[in-house]
Design a protein around this motif. Structure first.
Motif, PDB file in Angstrom:
ATOM      1  N   GLY A   6       0.798  -1.223   0.000  1.00  0.00           N
ATOM      2  CA  GLY A   6       0.000   0.000   0.000  1.00  0.00           C
ATOM      3  C   GLY A   6       0.826   1.267   0.000  1.00  0.00           C
ATOM      4  O   GLY A   6       0.282   2.361   0.108  1.00  0.00           O
ATOM      5  N   LEU A   7       2.153   1.156  -0.118  1.00  0.00           N
ATOM      6  CA  LEU A   7       3.015   2.329  -0.132  1.00  0.00           C
ATOM      7  C   LEU A   7       3.178   2.849  -1.555  1.00  0.00           C
ATOM      8  O   LEU A   7       3.161   2.073  -2.518  1.00  0.00           O
ATOM      9  N   PRO A   8       3.334   4.159  -1.728  1.00  0.00           N
ATOM     10  CA  PRO A   8       3.471   4.722  -3.080  1.00  0.00           C
ATOM     11  C   PRO A   8       4.647   4.122  -3.841  1.00  0.00           C
ATOM     12  O   PRO A   8       5.747   3.986  -3.311  1.00  0.00           O
ATOM     13  N   GLY A   9       4.392   3.737  -5.081  1.00  0.00           N
ATOM     14  CA  GLY A   9       5.454   3.253  -5.952  1.00  0.00           C
ATOM     15  C   GLY A   9       5.915   1.842  -5.668  1.00  0.00           C
ATOM     16  O   GLY A   9       6.953   1.423  -6.208  1.00  0.00           O
ATOM     17  N   PHE A  10       5.172   1.079  -4.871  1.00  0.00           N
ATOM     18  CA  PHE A  10       5.636  -0.263  -4.493  1.00  0.00           C
ATOM     19  C   PHE A  10       5.912  -1.132  -5.721  1.00  0.00           C
ATOM     20  O   PHE A  10       6.881  -1.903  -5.742  1.00  0.00           O
ATOM     21  N   GLY A  11       5.089  -1.002  -6.743  1.00  0.00           N
ATOM     22  CA  GLY A  11       5.295  -1.805  -7.939  1.00  0.00           C
ATOM     23  C   GLY A  11       6.612  -1.521  -8.625  1.00  0.00           C
ATOM     24  O   GLY A  11       7.133  -2.367  -9.361  1.00  0.00           O
ATOM     25  N   ARG A  98      15.371   6.268  -0.973  1.00  0.00           N
ATOM     26  CA  ARG A  98      14.308   7.260  -0.840  1.00  0.00           C
ATOM     27  C   ARG A  98      12.955   6.628  -1.129  1.00  0.00           C
ATOM     28  O   ARG A  98      12.745   6.042  -2.188  1.00  0.00           O
ATOM     29  N   LEU A  99      12.050   6.756  -0.176  1.00  0.00           N
ATOM     30  CA  LEU A  99      10.685   6.273  -0.349  1.00  0.00           C
ATOM     31  C   LEU A  99       9.857   7.398  -0.968  1.00  0.00           C
ATOM     32  O   LEU A  99       9.798   8.497  -0.415  1.00  0.00           O
ATOM     33  N   PRO A 100       9.228   7.176  -2.112  1.00  0.00           N
ATOM     34  CA  PRO A 100       8.502   8.264  -2.780  1.00  0.00           C
ATOM     35  C   PRO A 100       7.212   8.629  -2.050  1.00  0.00           C
ATOM     36  O   PRO A 100       6.677   7.851  -1.252  1.00  0.00           O
ATOM     37  N   SER A 101       6.729   9.823  -2.347  1.00  0.00           N
ATOM     38  CA  SER A 101       5.465  10.303  -1.787  1.00  0.00           C
ATOM     39  C   SER A 101       4.343  10.065  -2.791  1.00  0.00           C
ATOM     40  O   SER A 101       4.576   9.646  -3.932  1.00  0.00           O
ATOM     41  N   LEU A 102       3.122  10.355  -2.395  1.00  0.00           N
ATOM     42  CA  LEU A 102       1.987  10.223  -3.305  1.00  0.00           C
ATOM     43  C   LEU A 102       2.127  11.158  -4.503  1.00  0.00           C
ATOM     44  O   LEU A 102       1.748  10.801  -5.614  1.00  0.00           O
ATOM     45  N   GLU A 103       2.670  12.339  -4.280  1.00  0.00           N
ATOM     46  CA  GLU A 103       2.822  13.272  -5.398  1.00  0.00           C
ATOM     47  C   GLU A 103       3.902  12.801  -6.364  1.00  0.00           C
ATOM     48  O   GLU A 103       3.843  13.092  -7.556  1.00  0.00           O
ATOM     49  N   ASP A 104       4.895  12.075  -5.862  1.00  0.00           N
ATOM     50  CA  ASP A 104       5.902  11.488  -6.750  1.00  0.00           C
ATOM     51  C   ASP A 104       5.297  10.380  -7.604  1.00  0.00           C
ATOM     52  O   ASP A 104       5.732  10.142  -8.733  1.00  0.00           O
ATOM     53  N   ASP A 108      -0.288   6.144  -8.703  1.00  0.00           N
ATOM     54  CA  ASP A 108      -0.470   5.098  -7.697  1.00  0.00           C
ATOM     55  C   ASP A 108      -1.502   5.474  -6.635  1.00  0.00           C
ATOM     56  O   ASP A 108      -1.819   4.661  -5.771  1.00  0.00           O
ATOM     57  N   LEU A 109      -2.004   6.701  -6.689  1.00  0.00           N
ATOM     58  CA  LEU A 109      -2.867   7.187  -5.617  1.00  0.00           C
ATOM     59  C   LEU A 109      -4.134   6.347  -5.474  1.00  0.00           C
ATOM     60  O   LEU A 109      -4.526   5.964  -4.366  1.00  0.00           O
ATOM     61  N   ASP A 110      -4.780   6.032  -6.603  1.00  0.00           N
ATOM     62  CA  ASP A 110      -6.003   5.243  -6.538  1.00  0.00           C
ATOM     63  C   ASP A 110      -5.753   3.876  -5.908  1.00  0.00           C
ATOM     64  O   ASP A 110      -6.549   3.400  -5.081  1.00  0.00           O
ATOM     65  N   ARG A 111      -4.659   3.232  -6.302  1.00  0.00           N
ATOM     66  CA  ARG A 111      -4.357   1.903  -5.760  1.00  0.00           C
ATOM     67  C   ARG A 111      -4.144   1.962  -4.252  1.00  0.00           C
ATOM     68  O   ARG A 111      -4.701   1.140  -3.499  1.00  0.00           O
ATOM     69  N   CYS A 112      -3.343   2.939  -3.792  1.00  0.00           N
ATOM     70  CA  CYS A 112      -3.105   3.095  -2.351  1.00  0.00           C
ATOM     71  C   CYS A 112      -4.414   3.365  -1.612  1.00  0.00           C
ATOM     72  O   CYS A 112      -4.660   2.825  -0.525  1.00  0.00           O
ATOM     73  N   PHE A 113      -5.255   4.197  -2.216  1.00  0.00           N
ATOM     74  CA  PHE A 113      -6.510   4.560  -1.568  1.00  0.00           C
ATOM     75  C   PHE A 113      -7.412   3.344  -1.388  1.00  0.00           C
ATOM     76  O   PHE A 113      -7.988   3.130  -0.309  1.00  0.00           O
ATOM     77  N   PRO A 134      -3.582  18.075  -4.374  1.00  0.00           N
ATOM     78  CA  PRO A 134      -2.583  17.629  -3.406  1.00  0.00           C
ATOM     79  C   PRO A 134      -3.220  16.920  -2.211  1.00  0.00           C
ATOM     80  O   PRO A 134      -4.399  17.113  -1.923  1.00  0.00           O
ATOM     81  N   CYS A 135      -2.404  16.090  -1.549  1.00  0.00           N
ATOM     82  CA  CYS A 135      -2.865  15.378  -0.359  1.00  0.00           C
ATOM     83  C   CYS A 135      -1.855  15.595   0.762  1.00  0.00           C
ATOM     84  O   CYS A 135      -0.945  14.780   0.953  1.00  0.00           O
ATOM     85  N   PRO A 136      -1.963  16.711   1.502  1.00  0.00           N
ATOM     86  CA  PRO A 136      -1.026  16.976   2.598  1.00  0.00           C
ATOM     87  C   PRO A 136      -1.007  15.819   3.595  1.00  0.00           C
ATOM     88  O   PRO A 136      -2.053  15.323   4.007  1.00  0.00           O
ATOM     89  N   GLY A 137       0.190  15.379   3.956  1.00  0.00           N
ATOM     90  CA  GLY A 137       0.315  14.277   4.899  1.00  0.00           C
ATOM     91  C   GLY A 137       0.505  12.928   4.248  1.00  0.00           C
ATOM     92  O   GLY A 137       0.619  11.905   4.923  1.00  0.00           O
ATOM     93  N   ASN A 138       0.520  12.903   2.872  1.00  0.00           N
ATOM     94  CA  ASN A 138       0.753  11.650   2.168  1.00  0.00           C
ATOM     95  C   ASN A 138      -0.228  10.565   2.586  1.00  0.00           C
ATOM     96  O   ASN A 138      -1.424  10.824   2.674  1.00  0.00           O
TER      97      ASN A 138
END
Length: 245
Positions: A6-11, A98-104, A108-113, A134-138
């Motif tokens: 469930g983390l951004p960019g896991f794939g 470096r672990l990416p953020s949702l904005e990076d 991937d945002l829909d999948r994480c959500f 934007p989604c402050p707080g990732n």
């Protein structure tokens, strides 16, 4: 917090986990607040049978160096990049990741959500604003949105930011509004960490404190303590809209 999937960019970076687990030296895992650093760091530490230090920058330079020396295969998680002067000397001994953020990883945002939604027992269809940037707080902010919708039916205000420009075309007044918007957004996304907020804005810490004096700090609940720049004091203050209206 969601599991690793469930983390951004896991794939994209998930295939690197075996390399990270097998690396013999210390690891420096870093990224923005709320992007899953603790989840990833704890997973890697368990896989390596090693110690884990969260919020590593909070130790201070000497204690940080001592921790790495005492735990040569340890895992450290930090909101600071390894080249940041506050940690560079100690972090230079670590393999950085470096672990990416949702904005990076916007795609991937829909999948994480939806992974979060399944965990929370929420099913669709759901309002598109819940997965808007934007989604402050990732990830932390994304889960907060989901929980507010689940419990209260509230849509996120931060997903559709409005820029309350002055009614006139006065450049000074509108720049003042934009300055306040960017400052407050940086402070919220940094969860009040002023070092990180200054880095986001590309200003010095001294400049950041001048901006906070001018516009306040919404995270700490501090009101402005200084007047705006002189160019606004020539009868222009009436042009600046109140962002709280």
């Amino acid at each position: 917090m969601a599991g690793l999937e469930g983390l951004p960019g896991f794939g994209r970076w998930g295939a690197s986990l075996d390399v990270l687990v097998g690396h013999p030296g210390p690891l420096w895992i870093y990224g923005e607040a709320g992007c899953g650093l603790t989840t990833l760091g704890a997973f890697l530490a368990r896989g390596r049978g090693a110690a884990f230090q969260d919020d590593a920058e909070g130790l201070g330079p000497e204690a940080l160096a001592a921790w790495i020396q005492a735990h040569p295969s340890g895992v450290l998680a930090s909101h600071l990049a390894p080249e940041d002067p506050a940690v560079a000397r100690a972090a230079s001994h670590c393999l950085p990741f470096r672990l990416p953020s949702l904005e990076d990883e916007e795609d991937d945002l829909d999948r994480c959500f939806w992974i979060m939604a399944k965990e929370e027992g929420v099913s669709g269809p759901l309002p598109p604003l819940l997965t808007a940037l934007p989604c402050p707080g990732n990830l932390r902010g994304l889960r907060n949105r989901l929980v507010r919708w689940k419990l209260l039916g509230q849509l996120p205000e931060d997903a559709a930011p409005r820029l309350p420009l002055a009614d006139s075309e006065d450049l000074a007044a509108n720049l003042h509004v934009l300055e306040r918007l960017l400052l407050h957004r940086a402070l919220r996304r940094s969860y009040g960490n002023r070092v990180e907020a200054a880095k986001r804005l590309g200003v010095s810490r001294r400049h950041l404190y001048l901006l906070i004096a001018r516009h306040g700090d919404p995270v700490r609940g501090e009101a402005p303590t200084a007047e705006g720049p002189k160019r606004l004091l020539r009868g222009q203050n009436s042009c600046i809209p109140d962002p709280h209206r």
